[in-house]
Design a protein around this motif. Structure first.
Motif, PDB file in Angstrom:
ATOM      1  N   SER A  73       2.118   9.112   8.430  1.00 44.90           N
ATOM      2  CA  SER A  73       1.131   9.113   7.354  1.00 44.90           C
ATOM      3  C   SER A  73      -0.252   8.915   7.961  1.00 44.90           C
ATOM      4  O   SER A  73      -0.384   8.358   9.056  1.00 44.90           O
ATOM      5  N   GLU A 122       0.795  -1.222   0.000  1.00 40.98           N
ATOM      6  CA  GLU A 122       0.000   0.000   0.000  1.00 40.98           C
ATOM      7  C   GLU A 122       0.830   1.275   0.000  1.00 40.98           C
ATOM      8  O   GLU A 122       0.338   2.343  -0.370  1.00 40.98           O
ATOM      9  N   GLN A 123       2.078   1.224   0.448  1.00 41.02           N
ATOM     10  CA  GLN A 123       2.995   2.366   0.484  1.00 41.02           C
ATOM     11  C   GLN A 123       2.397   3.573   1.197  1.00 41.02           C
ATOM     12  O   GLN A 123       2.744   4.714   0.899  1.00 41.02           O
ATOM     13  N   GLY A 124       1.478   3.306   2.143  1.00 40.68           N
ATOM     14  CA  GLY A 124       0.898   4.376   2.938  1.00 40.68           C
ATOM     15  C   GLY A 124      -0.144   5.204   2.226  1.00 40.68           C
ATOM     16  O   GLY A 124      -0.595   6.213   2.768  1.00 40.68           O
ATOM     17  N   LEU A 125      -0.559   4.804   1.021  1.00 41.66           N
ATOM     18  CA  LEU A 125      -1.441   5.622   0.181  1.00 41.66           C
ATOM     19  C   LEU A 125      -2.862   5.084   0.166  1.00 41.66           C
ATOM     20  O   LEU A 125      -3.087   3.881  -0.032  1.00 41.66           O
ATOM     21  N   THR A 159      -1.988   8.655  -7.596  1.00 40.82           N
ATOM     22  CA  THR A 159      -2.895   9.160  -6.562  1.00 40.82           C
ATOM     23  C   THR A 159      -4.048   9.983  -7.117  1.00 40.82           C
ATOM     24  O   THR A 159      -4.814  10.558  -6.344  1.00 40.82           O
ATOM     25  N   THR A 206       2.912  15.113   0.871  1.00 47.63           N
ATOM     26  CA  THR A 206       2.841  14.455  -0.432  1.00 47.63           C
ATOM     27  C   THR A 206       2.305  15.425  -1.482  1.00 47.63           C
ATOM     28  O   THR A 206       2.834  15.507  -2.599  1.00 47.63           O
ATOM     29  N   ARG A 228      -4.831   1.323  -1.112  1.00 53.11           N
ATOM     30  CA  ARG A 228      -5.378   0.535  -0.010  1.00 53.11           C
ATOM     31  C   ARG A 228      -5.939  -0.784  -0.528  1.00 53.11           C
ATOM     32  O   ARG A 228      -6.718  -0.826  -1.463  1.00 53.11           O
ATOM     33  N   LEU A 265      -4.480  12.656   0.712  1.00 52.19           N
ATOM     34  CA  LEU A 265      -3.025  12.625   0.803  1.00 52.19           C
ATOM     35  C   LEU A 265      -2.532  13.445   1.986  1.00 52.19           C
ATOM     36  O   LEU A 265      -3.141  14.444   2.380  1.00 52.19           O
ATOM     37  N   SER A 318      12.979   8.216   4.375  1.00 52.76           N
ATOM     38  CA  SER A 318      11.694   7.553   4.470  1.00 52.76           C
ATOM     39  C   SER A 318      11.740   6.191   5.157  1.00 52.76           C
ATOM     40  O   SER A 318      10.703   5.632   5.515  1.00 52.76           O
ATOM     41  N   GLU A 356       4.180   8.456   3.087  1.00 51.10           N
ATOM     42  CA  GLU A 356       3.495   8.117   1.839  1.00 51.10           C
ATOM     43  C   GLU A 356       4.489   8.084   0.679  1.00 51.10           C
ATOM     44  O   GLU A 356       5.228   9.040   0.452  1.00 51.10           O
TER      45      GLU A 356
END
Length: 497
Positions: free
Chosen positions: A142, A97-100, A335, A346, A104, A342, A161, A133
């Motif tokens: 995030s 998901e890379q925090g995004l 995104t 980001t 999700r 966000l 990061s 993110e």
């Protein structure tokens, strides 16, 4: 036991004095004690704990060590070692998901190359670590994963990061960790957490396409010692069919064999730059960097002061011209439609990258890169490595966004405003010149009780000399032990505007 290094753990596994399962349980107990959860605040370094699969892998390692006999083939180099992987390093069948919010519920269809190699080497992946993110900030928080905090001082960030990786190592919640670096994302958290982080030359450690083709980026190892970091770098490195930019052999021992301890300082010519041009650098960071240089000199190295014609403003413009044509558009496309969800940093990154791309074409960006590379080569002519601080500031707030830049107090007591908080770290020049290997090693504590690091920068592709110098530094320079009691420090961070 949770703070045992990988080399010591392997020796104890082989002797029968310790089992991988016992070490894993110590690490999992440490996570339970200090990572925190919804009811208990803590370091918050993990997105996911993989206890069941890790226990199964540890039991298999127990059996392999028990069955080993003299004369058998060598056991895999990471067999039984608990390794935390950055969430962006996908594990097949688990979320990626890379925090995004836009990602999700996404599921990785295959292992990331570094995950594949850690598992093949017998590593026990017990947890996945946090990042901002899309790994686009030098703090780690995030909306999806919350705020990751520095074990040395819970008010401070562990950096970013790869902040979850650094925090997990410093808090005794992992023995080794994977990380990534496009502007300092491995070295910054290494410096802020008193750990070791390595940015390899571009392509040396394979990545996942398509962004593996971005020549600023790279995946890499983190550990609590230089020797452990070298071991993981050898496991991770080498040509891989998924990444056509990857190169070189895997696990050939070239890095671990370069480690000579304090003796490695003898005969080294070390270039020293405290500011890489005009970076404002806190007094405590300058002093600790000078302390490292003096220790190397006393052990037989020659210290040569070098100068560079760089400004933080120029380096920021150079980096963002590059991001504006690759990373920024990729983030904007990924995104699209979720902008309202966000994090503010980001949105700021995407906007800054787009503005830079409107001002500099891609060929112009290449010319900016080439100038920085040429100036670095000229400065390093006649020296074996370059020594410089990793960070300019003593700490950043754990939940800080620094959207309006950052005020940095220089060694003379004056305060200078930097337009972007990325300028508070002396790391991005060596992503612009991304064929050089760079190792960040601890140099001590700042005046606010948060660790400080120095970077050892090598000539293009000369990894062995960087590890030789890093090994010497860690033998010669005493640093405080890792914090068993987390978050003891409390101090004010650089003021944001």
């Amino acid at each position: 036991m949770a703070f045992l290094d990988a080399h010591a753990a392997r020796e104890r596994f082989r002797s029968g004095d310790l089992t991988p399962s016992a070490l894993l349980e110590a690490v999992l107990s440490r996570i339970d004690a200090v990572n925190g959860d919804g009811d208990r605040p803590g370091v918050n370094a993990f997105t996911e704990i993989l206890a069941d699969s890790a226990r199964a892998a540890a039991r298999a390692a127990d059996a392999a060590y028990a069955a080993a006999r003299p004369g058998d083939a060598p056991l895999p180099p990471l067999l039984g070692i608990p390794v935390a992987t950055k969430e962006k390093h996908g594990i097949a069948g688990l979320t990626l998901e890379q925090g995004l919010a836009a990602c999700r519920g996404d599921i990785a269809s295959a292992h990331h190359p570094v995950v594949e190699r850690v598992l093949a080497a017998g590593g026990v992946i017990h947890g996945r670590t946090t990042s901002p993110e899309f790994s686009c900030a030098t703090t780690t928080h995030s909306p999806m994963w919350g705020v990751t905090r520095n074990p040395w001082n819970l008010d401070a960030t562990p950096g970013g990061s790869s902040g979850g990786a650094g925090a997990a190592l410093a808090a005794g919640m992992a023995v080794l960790a994977t990380a990534s670096d496009i502007a300092g994302s491995t070295r910054i958290p290494a410096a802020f957490t008193g750990t070791v982080g390595y940015k390899a030359p571009y392509g040396r450690i394979p990545g996942a396409p398509p962004l593996s083709a971005d020549w600023y980026r790279g995946d890499g190892p983190m550990g609590r010692t230089v020797a452990d970091t070298a071991l993981l770098a050898e496991v991770m490195g080498g040509r891989h069919p998924v990444d056509h930019a990857s190169w070189g052999p895997q696990a050939n021992g070239s890095l671990t064999s370069a480690l000579q301890g304090a003796a490695g300082a003898q005969g080294l010519r070390v270039g020293l730059s405290l500011t890489l041009g005009d970076y404002p650098v806190a007094a405590s960071i300058r002093e600790r960097t000078l302390h490292v240089a003096r220790a190397l000199e006393a052990a037989g190295a020659e210290i040569v002061e070098v100068s560079l014609p760089w400004t933080t403003d120029r380096l920021r413009r150079t980096a963002f011209a590059h991001f504006g044509h690759i990373l920024g558009p990729a983030m904007a496309r990924l995104t699209a439609g979720t902008e309202a969800e966000l994090a503010d940093y980001t949105r700021r990154f995407i906007a800054d990258a787009a503005r830079a791309a409107s001002q500099e074409s891609l060929p112009d960006s290449l010319a900016l890169d080439a100038a920085v590379q040429s100036e670095l080569a000229a400065a390093m002519a006649g020296v074996d490595v370059l020594l410089t601080p990793t960070q300019a500031v003593e700490m950043l707030d754990a939940d800080g966004a620094y959207l309006d830049g950052i005020d940095v107090r220089d060694a003379d007591g004056s305060t200078r405003h930097l337009e972007h908080y990325w300028e508070a770290h002396l790391t991005s020049p060596f992503n612009i010149a991304n064929r050089v290997p760079v190792l960040s090693v601890p140099s001590g504590l700042s005046s606010v009780g948060v660790p400080i690091g120095v970077q050892v920068v090598g000539h293009p592709f000369d990894e062995a000399t960087v590890f030789r110098a890093g090994s010497a530094i860690t033998d010669l320079v005493a640093v405080p032990p890792f914090p068993v009691e987390i978050g003891a420090g409390r101090a004010a961070s650089p003021r944001s505007r």
